[in-house]
Design an enzyme around this catalytic site. Structure first.
Site, mmCIF file in Angstrom:
data_model
loop_
_atom_site.group_PDB
_atom_site.id
_atom_site.type_symbol
_atom_site.label_atom_id
_atom_site.label_comp_id
_atom_site.label_asym_id
_atom_site.label_seq_id
_atom_site.Cartn_x
_atom_site.Cartn_y
_atom_site.Cartn_z
ATOM 1 N N SER A 94 43.313 45.067 35.234
ATOM 2 C CA SER A 94 43.115 46.486 34.787
ATOM 3 C C SER A 94 44.594 46.781 33.915
ATOM 4 C CB SER A 94 42.711 47.466 36.395
ATOM 5 O OG SER A 94 41.913 46.471 37.527
ATOM 6 N N HIS A 125 37.525 43.506 31.733
ATOM 7 C CA HIS A 125 36.971 44.273 32.275
ATOM 8 C C HIS A 125 36.272 44.695 33.108
ATOM 9 C CE1 HIS A 125 39.991 48.261 33.728
ATOM 10 N NE2 HIS A 125 39.943 47.064 35.264
ATOM 11 N N GLU A 172 35.255 46.647 30.026
ATOM 12 C CA GLU A 172 35.881 46.808 28.601
ATOM 13 C C GLU A 172 36.227 45.174 28.135
ATOM 14 O OE1 GLU A 172 38.047 51.024 29.822
ATOM 15 O OE2 GLU A 172 38.666 48.601 30.463
ATOM 16 N N ASN A 214 40.586 53.605 32.054
ATOM 17 C CA ASN A 214 41.371 54.233 32.525
ATOM 18 C C ASN A 214 43.017 55.213 31.559
ATOM 19 O OD1 ASN A 214 41.279 53.197 35.554
ATOM 20 N ND2 ASN A 214 42.083 51.347 35.378
HETATM 21 N N1 LIG Z 1 39.462 46.338 42.936
HETATM 22 C C1 LIG Z 1 39.422 46.383 42.309
HETATM 23 O O1 LIG Z 1 38.615 47.990 42.036
HETATM 24 C C2 LIG Z 1 39.557 46.230 40.693
HETATM 25 C C3 LIG Z 1 38.817 46.852 39.499
HETATM 26 C C4 LIG Z 1 39.142 45.908 37.978
HETATM 27 C C5 LIG Z 1 40.325 45.231 38.012
HETATM 28 N N2 LIG Z 1 40.129 44.612 38.879
HETATM 29 C C6 LIG Z 1 41.433 43.397 38.849
HETATM 30 O O2 LIG Z 1 40.977 42.562 39.221
HETATM 31 C C7 LIG Z 1 41.770 41.599 39.507
HETATM 32 C C8 LIG Z 1 41.113 41.125 41.152
HETATM 33 O O3 LIG Z 1 40.885 42.437 42.104
HETATM 34 P P1 LIG Z 1 40.053 42.591 43.663
HETATM 35 O O4 LIG Z 1 40.498 43.322 43.824
HETATM 36 O O5 LIG Z 1 39.672 41.177 43.515
HETATM 37 O O6 LIG Z 1 41.732 41.585 44.663
HETATM 38 P P2 LIG Z 1 41.178 40.993 45.690
HETATM 39 O O7 LIG Z 1 42.385 41.490 47.112
HETATM 40 O O8 LIG Z 1 40.109 41.444 46.989
HETATM 41 O O9 LIG Z 1 40.812 39.103 45.621
HETATM 42 C C9 LIG Z 1 42.093 38.620 45.363
HETATM 43 C C10 LIG Z 1 41.542 36.942 45.158
HETATM 44 O O10 LIG Z 1 42.237 35.962 44.152
HETATM 45 C C11 LIG Z 1 43.149 35.349 45.258
HETATM 46 N N3 LIG Z 1 44.226 35.055 44.806
HETATM 47 C C12 LIG Z 1 45.923 34.999 44.410
HETATM 48 N N4 LIG Z 1 46.329 34.505 43.723
HETATM 49 C C13 LIG Z 1 44.997 33.447 43.148
HETATM 50 C C14 LIG Z 1 45.907 32.090 42.929
HETATM 51 N N5 LIG Z 1 47.171 31.866 42.131
HETATM 52 N N6 LIG Z 1 45.135 31.190 42.286
HETATM 53 C C15 LIG Z 1 43.987 31.768 42.690
HETATM 54 N N7 LIG Z 1 42.954 32.688 43.700
HETATM 55 C C16 LIG Z 1 43.851 33.376 43.794
HETATM 56 C C17 LIG Z 1 43.245 35.522 46.590
HETATM 57 O O11 LIG Z 1 42.770 34.718 47.410
HETATM 58 C C18 LIG Z 1 42.283 36.554 46.838
HETATM 59 O O12 LIG Z 1 41.045 36.614 47.443
HETATM 60 C C19 LIG Z 1 42.837 42.154 39.985
HETATM 61 O O13 LIG Z 1 43.319 41.879 38.601
HETATM 62 C C20 LIG Z 1 42.503 43.227 39.951
HETATM 63 O O14 LIG Z 1 43.642 44.755 39.555
HETATM 64 C C21 LIG Z 1 40.277 45.145 40.363
#
Ligand SMILES: NC(=O)c1ccc[n+]([C@@H]2O[C@H](COP(=O)([O-])OP(=O)(O)OC[C@H]3O[C@@H](n4cnc5c(N)ncnc54)[C@H](O)[C@@H]3O)[C@@H](O)[C@H]2O)c1
Length: 512
Positions: A122, A143, A155, A193
């Site tokens: 993001s 995204h 996106e 954003n």
């Molecule tokens: N949550 C949101 O609203 C949102 C929206 C858009 C984008 N994002 C982006 O999406 C991504 C994930 O966000 P999320 O909310 O799902 O996070 P989350 O914490 O729910 O999940 C992340 C997962 O990745 C795993 N992980 C961490 N490091 C790792 C690695 N090196 N190899 C393999 N697995 C690994 C963790 O164990 C976890 O299960 C981030 O980049 C975040 O910025 C999040």
């Protein structure tokens, strides 16, 4: 159904986002391998998705066969090497540049040379993630928004060295899932954003200037604003409480810094202090509002004042005078059509981007009897849910109360602001349009994609460019120009895209 540009997709990270991304693809008929460095997370994601499919079947939204097929397309990948035959890998792991770069280097050693690698970041630079790769041209952003199946916009982020065919294939994949693909250049905040900065930051600025309290600003943006009956579903402070200041404040800071302290995005001391105090919002039980039993505590509004004698009304000349006069007459006010205001008349002005004091001074009007009315949206009885007024600091209380009572005659609530340029709706909407037009000016995305992304990603009634057209580009230009002149703050300086189209009478959606 058209054929997918990718046959097998690897998803790395099975948290909130990875799980939703996997769901969307398997429901669209594409095989997915799901990996996480926490093996238990993959198991619980797959079990969770099986439950989601079962519930869809129960609700009649999916046939049992489709659910079984979707479930069968989803496989766990115990090791990263199990993604070797994926022609696309979508990364949704922790939001850290070094960790993502390390993963992309590992992935490049595993997948075929022509496989595409996408990141769901993001806030990080897609270009910086790609720079770790041997073939940065195969890396792009994809995204998604949370929750992925419901948020229908994606996106597709075009990094500095991304191959155009990669962007096209990811956009085609997105469309295949039924989501809307918008293409954004790799810039801070991409489209959504970035465009979303106007609403909350300008509301915080108005709060910081003491223009009105939190609940009043929220009510104005929910109720005064209406485009064919559609307004903002939540006020900016309600939205901050829902998202959590622990999430919103760092985004505000980061976009501001990444654009080298662009004043349009300047964050607020109020938000920083509230975050430091732990007032993060709903989940903390207190944010801008209190949530004693999980529900937002009501903020009752004082009833309108009772006024013994209603003075006659004199409306200052100007392009919005007719609208004001008609509304006053419909509210049983007595309008005096004299060249100058009579000795006891209540003087009404309808400024755009000016405060009541500046409007009174410019026309040589008696400030002690002047009240400004926001005419950005209709004010006639039956055509509005809220009216917004603003006295000058010199306005006598009996004239302020007379104006309040007059505009509440039909039972429509009235918000009374402290004198400030651009009321609340004018300045907030003008900033949304200003930032949206700057995104177009910088060619971060097409005008149409900016509007689609904002409507779908932020739930605004209109995209920023269509919003500017509905208000009138010249009106928005006047509001910004006056705000800029009165405050001297460069955040309000109108950009070239807006100014040219306003001057030429073109739609803000008109591309060069
Ligand atoms: N949550 C949101 O609203 C949102 C929206 C858009 C984008 N994002 C982006 O999406 C991504 C994930 O966000 P999320 O909310 O799902 O996070 P989350 O914490 O729910 O999940 C992340 C997962 O990745 C795993 N992980 C961490 N490091 C790792 C690695 N090196 N190899 C393999 N697995 C690994 C963790 O164990 C976890 O299960 C981030 O980049 C975040 O910025 C999040």
């Amino acid at each position: 159904m058209s054929t997918s540009p990718f046959q097998r997709i690897g998803v790395v990270g099975s948290g909130a986002m990875g799980r939703g991304i996997a769901q969307l693809f398997v429901q669209s008929g594409i095989a997915v391998r799901l990996h996480d460095n926490n093996a238990a997370a993959v198991g619980s994601a797959i079990a969770g998705l099986a439950e989601v499919f079962a519930r869809q079947v129960e609700k009649g939204r999916m046939s049992a066969e489709a659910a079984a097929a979707a479930r069968a397309r989803l496989e766990p990948a115990d090791a990263l090497s199990a993604l070797a035959d994926c022609d696309l890998v979508v990364e949704a792991i922790v939001e850290r540049l070094d960790t993502k770069r390390e993963l992309f280097v590992q992935l490049e050693a595993i997948v075929a040379d022509d496989a595409v690698l996408a990141t769901n970041t993001s806030s990080l630079s897609v270009t910086a993630i790609a720079a770790a790769c041997r073939r940065p041209q195969r890396v792009a952003g994809l995204h998604f928004f949370n929750p992925v199946p419901l948020m229908k916009v994606v996106e597709v982020v075009d990094g500095m060295r991304t191959d155009p065919s990669v962007v096209e294939r990811l956009a085609a994949l997105t469309r295949l899932t039924g989501h809307l693909a918008v293409v954004a250049q790799d810039t801070p905040g991409f489209i959504v954003n970035h465009a979303g900065r106007g609403f909350g930051t300008e509301a915080l600025k108005a709060l910081g200037e003491g223009v009105a309290d939190i609940a009043t600003i929220d009510r104005i943006l929910r109720e005064q604003v209406g485009f064919d009956g559609q307004g903002f579903k939540l006020g900016p402070f309600e939205l901050f409480d829902l998202t959590g200041l622990d999430v919103s404040q760092p985004v505000m800071e980061s976009i501001y810094r990444q654009f080298y302290d662009e004043p349009r995005f300047r964050p607020s001391v109020i938000a920083a202090q509230r975050l430091a105090a732990g007032l993060t919002g709903r989940k903390a039980g207190e944010g801008f509002y209190r949530y004693p039993d999980g529900r937002q505590q009501a903020s009752p509004e004082a009833p309108p004042p009772t006024v013994a004698v209603r003075p006659p009304v004199w409306v200052a000349p100007g392009p919005r005078a007719a609208m004001l006069r008609e509304a006053v007459a419909a509210l049983q006010g007595v309008v005096h059509d004299t060249g100058q205001p009579g000795e006891h008349a209540l003087v009404l002005v309808a400024p755009l981007g000016l405060d009541a004091s500046a409007a009174a001074a410019a026309a040589g009007l008696p400030a002690a009897r002047t009240v400004a009315v926001d005419t950005l949206f209709p004010i006639a009885p039956g055509r509005c849910k809220r009216r917004v007024l603003m006295p000058t600091p010199a306005t006598r209380p009996e004239y302020r109360d007379a104006a309040h009572a007059l505009f509440a005659t039909d039972g429509t609530p009235v918000s009374m602001l402290r004198d400030s340029p651009g009321f609340v709706a004018q300045r907030v909407l003008a900033m949304i349009v200003s930032i949206g037009t700057e995104i177009a000016q910088q060619r971060i995305a097409s005008a149409a994609d900016i509007d689609t992304a904002v409507r779908t990603g932020l739930g605004y009634p209109l995209g920023p460019l269509a919003m500017g057209d509905a208000l009138g580009a010249a009106t928005v230009l006047e509001i910004l120009g006056n705000l800029h002149r009165l405050t001297g703050d460069p955040r309000y300086r109108p950009g070239g895209w807006l100014r040219r189209r306003a001057q030429l009478g073109l739609s803000l959606l008109h591309e060069d």
